[in-house]
Design a protein around this motif. Structure first.
Motif, short mmCIF file in Angstrom:
data_model
loop_
_atom_site.label_atom_id
_atom_site.label_comp_id
_atom_site.label_asym_id
_atom_site.label_seq_id
_atom_site.Cartn_x
_atom_site.Cartn_y
_atom_site.Cartn_z
N VAL A 105 0.85 -1.18 0.00
CA VAL A 105 0.00 0.00 0.00
C VAL A 105 0.89 1.23 0.00
CG1 VAL A 105 -1.70 1.30 1.33
CG2 VAL A 105 -1.87 -1.20 1.19
N ASN A 106 0.58 2.18 -0.88
CA ASN A 106 1.33 3.44 -0.93
C ASN A 106 0.76 4.40 0.10
OD1 ASN A 106 3.07 2.68 -3.01
ND2 ASN A 106 1.57 3.23 -4.54
N ASP A 107 1.66 4.97 0.89
CA ASP A 107 1.31 5.99 1.89
C ASP A 107 2.23 7.18 1.65
OD1 ASP A 107 0.19 7.25 4.10
OD2 ASP A 107 1.63 6.34 5.49
N GLY A 108 1.83 8.01 0.71
CA GLY A 108 2.70 9.13 0.32
C GLY A 108 3.92 8.59 -0.40
N ALA A 109 5.09 8.93 0.10
CA ALA A 109 6.35 8.48 -0.52
C ALA A 109 6.77 7.10 -0.02
CB ALA A 109 7.46 9.49 -0.23
N ARG A 110 6.06 6.58 0.99
CA ARG A 110 6.41 5.27 1.55
C ARG A 110 5.52 4.17 0.98
NH1 ARG A 110 5.80 3.82 6.94
NH2 ARG A 110 3.69 4.60 6.83
N THR A 111 6.03 2.95 1.01
CA THR A 111 5.24 1.77 0.68
C THR A 111 5.23 0.89 1.92
OG1 THR A 111 5.85 1.89 -1.65
CG2 THR A 111 5.03 -0.22 -0.84
N VAL A 112 4.03 0.52 2.36
CA VAL A 112 3.88 -0.33 3.54
C VAL A 112 3.39 -1.69 3.05
CG1 VAL A 112 2.84 -0.55 5.82
CG2 VAL A 112 3.28 1.73 4.86
N ARG A 113 4.05 -2.73 3.54
CA ARG A 113 3.83 -4.07 3.01
C ARG A 113 3.27 -5.00 4.07
NH1 ARG A 113 8.72 -8.07 1.12
NH2 ARG A 113 7.51 -9.16 -0.45
N GLY A 114 2.35 -5.86 3.66
CA GLY A 114 1.82 -6.90 4.52
C GLY A 114 1.84 -8.23 3.79
N GLN A 115 1.74 -9.32 4.54
CA GLN A 115 1.84 -10.65 3.94
C GLN A 115 0.93 -11.62 4.68
OE1 GLN A 115 5.84 -12.19 3.13
NE2 GLN A 115 5.29 -14.05 4.22
N SER A 116 0.35 -12.55 3.93
CA SER A 116 -0.41 -13.64 4.53
C SER A 116 0.01 -14.96 3.91
CB SER A 116 -1.92 -13.40 4.38
OG SER A 116 -2.31 -13.59 3.05
N ARG A 117 -0.50 -16.04 4.47
CA ARG A 117 -0.14 -17.39 4.03
C ARG A 117 -1.33 -18.01 3.32
NH1 ARG A 117 -0.61 -22.46 7.03
NH2 ARG A 117 0.88 -23.96 6.22
N LEU A 118 -1.08 -18.60 2.16
CA LEU A 118 -2.11 -19.26 1.37
C LEU A 118 -1.66 -20.68 1.05
CD1 LEU A 118 -4.71 -19.32 -0.38
CD2 LEU A 118 -3.31 -18.44 -2.25
N VAL A 119 -2.50 -21.64 1.40
CA VAL A 119 -2.26 -23.04 1.04
C VAL A 119 -3.17 -23.35 -0.14
CG1 VAL A 119 -2.43 -25.45 1.79
CG2 VAL A 119 -1.63 -23.69 3.39
N VAL A 120 -2.58 -23.78 -1.23
CA VAL A 120 -3.34 -24.20 -2.41
C VAL A 120 -3.32 -25.72 -2.40
CG1 VAL A 120 -3.54 -24.07 -4.91
CG2 VAL A 120 -2.58 -22.14 -3.64
N THR A 121 -4.51 -26.30 -2.27
CA THR A 121 -4.60 -27.74 -2.10
C THR A 121 -5.51 -28.36 -3.17
OG1 THR A 121 -4.97 -29.49 -0.45
CG2 THR A 121 -6.50 -27.63 -0.43
N VAL A 122 -5.70 -29.65 -3.07
CA VAL A 122 -6.45 -30.40 -4.07
C VAL A 122 -7.94 -30.14 -3.95
CG1 VAL A 122 -4.69 -32.19 -4.26
CG2 VAL A 122 -6.55 -32.45 -2.60
N GLN A 123 -8.66 -30.61 -4.95
CA GLN A 123 -10.11 -30.44 -5.01
C GLN A 123 -10.79 -31.21 -3.89
OE1 GLN A 123 -9.83 -32.10 -8.95
NE2 GLN A 123 -11.01 -30.39 -9.75
N ARG A 124 -11.98 -30.71 -3.53
CA ARG A 124 -12.83 -31.43 -2.58
C ARG A 124 -13.84 -32.20 -3.41
NH1 ARG A 124 -15.56 -29.59 2.84
NH2 ARG A 124 -13.55 -28.60 2.96
N PHE A 125 -13.75 -33.51 -3.39
CA PHE A 125 -14.64 -34.32 -4.22
C PHE A 125 -15.93 -34.70 -3.50
CE2 PHE A 125 -10.47 -35.00 -6.13
CZ PHE A 125 -10.77 -34.69 -7.44
N ILE A 126 -15.89 -34.71 -2.18
CA ILE A 126 -17.08 -35.00 -1.40
C ILE A 126 -17.40 -33.75 -0.60
CG2 ILE A 126 -18.07 -36.42 0.43
CD1 ILE A 126 -16.14 -38.64 -0.46
N ASP A 127 -18.58 -33.21 -0.80
CA ASP A 127 -19.00 -32.01 -0.10
C ASP A 127 -20.21 -32.35 0.76
OD1 ASP A 127 -19.01 -29.41 0.71
OD2 ASP A 127 -19.90 -28.62 -1.12
N PRO A 128 -19.96 -32.69 2.03
CA PRO A 128 -21.08 -33.12 2.89
C PRO A 128 -22.07 -31.98 3.09
CG PRO A 128 -19.10 -32.77 4.19
CD PRO A 128 -18.70 -32.62 2.75
N PRO A 129 -23.37 -32.32 3.24
CA PRO A 129 -24.38 -31.28 3.39
C PRO A 129 -24.23 -30.51 4.71
CG PRO A 129 -25.35 -33.45 3.66
CD PRO A 129 -23.94 -33.66 3.21
N ILE A 130 -23.66 -31.14 5.72
CA ILE A 130 -23.45 -30.48 7.01
C ILE A 130 -21.95 -30.49 7.30
CG2 ILE A 130 -23.89 -30.56 9.48
CD1 ILE A 130 -26.50 -32.01 8.83
N ARG A 131 -21.43 -29.30 7.62
CA ARG A 131 -20.00 -29.21 7.95
C ARG A 131 -19.83 -28.81 9.38
NH1 ARG A 131 -17.20 -26.16 2.87
NH2 ARG A 131 -18.20 -27.39 1.32
#
Length: 136
Positions: free
Chosen positions: A110-136
């Motif tokens: 994010v730009n804040d005037g002449a500065r840039t402020v940075r943030g980071q998060s973690r993302l796990v990319v995983t396989v498909q869900r083949f069974i989607d139960p009606p109640i979780r």
């Protein structure tokens, strides 16, 4: 003045897509904070300034992700903060021909005037869900 940027969600899961199973995408936001009256980061008096437009990128989250080049295969993030996972299935371009799974760092700047402020998060990319139960 922005003291820090927090990317939300801080930890997220996306799922590869393909065939009859659609991909599960993740929308990220860059929340800007001030440190509040005590001027100390991550304390109770920090104040949320709001959600700001950010420049988005992705990187390998750790040394294992780097060795497997996860950021090259797991998917892409657009400049609105929407992560779209890669297609599911065997990828012969990977070190061990495997799915396009991975662990990524999602980075928002994010730009804040002449500065840039940075943030980071973690993302796990995983396989498909083949069974989607009606109640979780």
């Amino acid at each position: 003045m922005i003291d820090r940027v927090q990317i939300v969600p801080e930890n997220a899961i996306a799922r590869l897509g393909g065939g009859k199973v659609p991909a599960v995408k993740v929308q990220f936001e860059a929340q800007a904070y001030s440190n509040g009256p005590d001027l100390v980061e991550n304390t109770e008096d920090d104040e949320l300034i709001g959600v700001f437009p950010a420049s988005w990128s992705k990187a390998n989250f750790d040394a294992i992700a780097e060795s497997l080049q996860d950021a090259s295969f797991a998917g892409d993030i657009d400049q609105q903060g929407l992560f779209s996972p890669a297609p599911a299935g065997i990828n012969s371009e990977r070190y061990i021909p495997t799915n396009n799974t991975g662990v990524l760092a999602i980075i928002g700047e994010v730009n804040d005037g002449a500065r840039t402020v940075r943030g980071q998060s973690r993302l796990v990319v995983t396989v498909q869900r083949f069974i989607d139960p009606p109640i979780r």
